[in-house]
Design an enzyme around this catalytic site. Structure first.
Site, mmCIF file in Angstrom:
data_model
loop_
_atom_site.group_PDB
_atom_site.id
_atom_site.type_symbol
_atom_site.label_atom_id
_atom_site.label_comp_id
_atom_site.label_asym_id
_atom_site.label_seq_id
_atom_site.Cartn_x
_atom_site.Cartn_y
_atom_site.Cartn_z
ATOM 1 N N VAL A 191 0.825 -1.207 0.000
ATOM 2 C CA VAL A 191 0.000 0.000 0.000
ATOM 3 C C VAL A 191 0.867 1.267 0.000
ATOM 4 C CG1 VAL A 191 -1.703 1.324 1.338
ATOM 5 C CG2 VAL A 191 -2.046 -1.125 0.927
ATOM 6 N N VAL A 247 2.012 2.531 -3.459
ATOM 7 C CA VAL A 247 1.033 3.302 -4.222
ATOM 8 C C VAL A 247 0.734 4.635 -3.542
ATOM 9 C CG1 VAL A 247 -1.352 3.288 -5.081
ATOM 10 C CG2 VAL A 247 0.039 1.214 -5.206
ATOM 11 N N GLU A 248 0.628 4.625 -2.223
ATOM 12 C CA GLU A 248 0.256 5.836 -1.482
ATOM 13 C C GLU A 248 1.334 6.915 -1.522
ATOM 14 O OE1 GLU A 248 -2.481 6.837 -0.094
ATOM 15 O OE2 GLU A 248 -3.678 5.024 -0.217
ATOM 16 N N SER A 249 2.571 6.517 -1.280
ATOM 17 C CA SER A 249 3.613 7.533 -1.067
ATOM 18 C C SER A 249 4.959 7.197 -1.694
ATOM 19 C CB SER A 249 3.827 7.707 0.440
ATOM 20 O OG SER A 249 4.373 6.507 0.988
ATOM 21 N N TYR A 265 -6.797 2.174 -8.054
ATOM 22 C CA TYR A 265 -5.977 1.974 -6.854
ATOM 23 C C TYR A 265 -5.827 0.493 -6.507
ATOM 24 C CZ TYR A 265 -4.742 2.470 -1.854
ATOM 25 O OH TYR A 265 -4.146 2.400 -0.629
#
Length: 177
Positions: free
Chosen positions: A19, A22-24, A128
């Protein structure tokens, strides 16, 4: 390593370690236009709800360990909220549990399937979840996707140090090399 250890200890899917990719991009100081911050991209309200303190000196969203613990608490909550459906939990992590719950309800009322793939969600959320699944597949079989992954040593990348008092950050950085 910390994230993988915590996922294992909680019996959570290892895919959740993807995760932050993708997030940061695994950058603890990432900040979004929507005021999300940190590795796990917590918005202020969700951060507060999951116990991440923010003040002038400290933002728990950028604290690798505190934010990871909060994110895993959030995922456990979402997994239970969506009756064990990890794809809905991932979608809700991105779009919010209320938005995903409403999409499920709309489909249920129409007699349509209520799994992630059949919901009408924001485009960002619709891409996402597949992005996380694609990264999982690439990591599981890089050769099948003509990808060469660098070797990553299985050793801690961070260590918690508790100083006796305040310390100048430049000095701390110098001491840490």
């Amino acid at each position: 390593r910390y994230i993988v250890e915590q996922l294992d200890a909680r019996g959570l899917p290892m895919e959740l370690a993807l995760v932050p990719v993708v997030e940061s991009g695994y950058r603890p100081f990432a900040y979004s236009n929507g005021h999300a911050a940190g590795l796990w991209q917590f918005v202020p309200a969700t951060a507060r709800h999951f116990g991440l303190r923010r003040d002038w000196w400290y933002d728990g969203r950028r604290d690798f360990i505190a934010a990871t613990d909060a994110a895993l608490d959030y995922f456990e909550y979402l997994h239970e909220f969506f009756d064990g459906d990890w794809l809905l939990a991932l979608a809700a992590y991105n779009a919010g549990e209320g938005r995903v719950r409403r999409a499920v309800r709309r489909n249920r009322e129409r007699g349509e399937p209520t799994d992630f793939w059949h919901l009408d969600l924001p485009t960002q959320t619709e891409t996402y979840v597949p992005r996380i699944l694609a990264i999982r597949d690439i990591i599981a079989a890089p050769g099948a996707h003509q990808v060469r992954l660098p070797a990553i040593p299985d050793e801690p990348a961070v260590r918690v140090v508790k100083p006796d008092g305040q310390i100048d950050l430049a000095l701390a950085a110098d001491l840490a090399g």
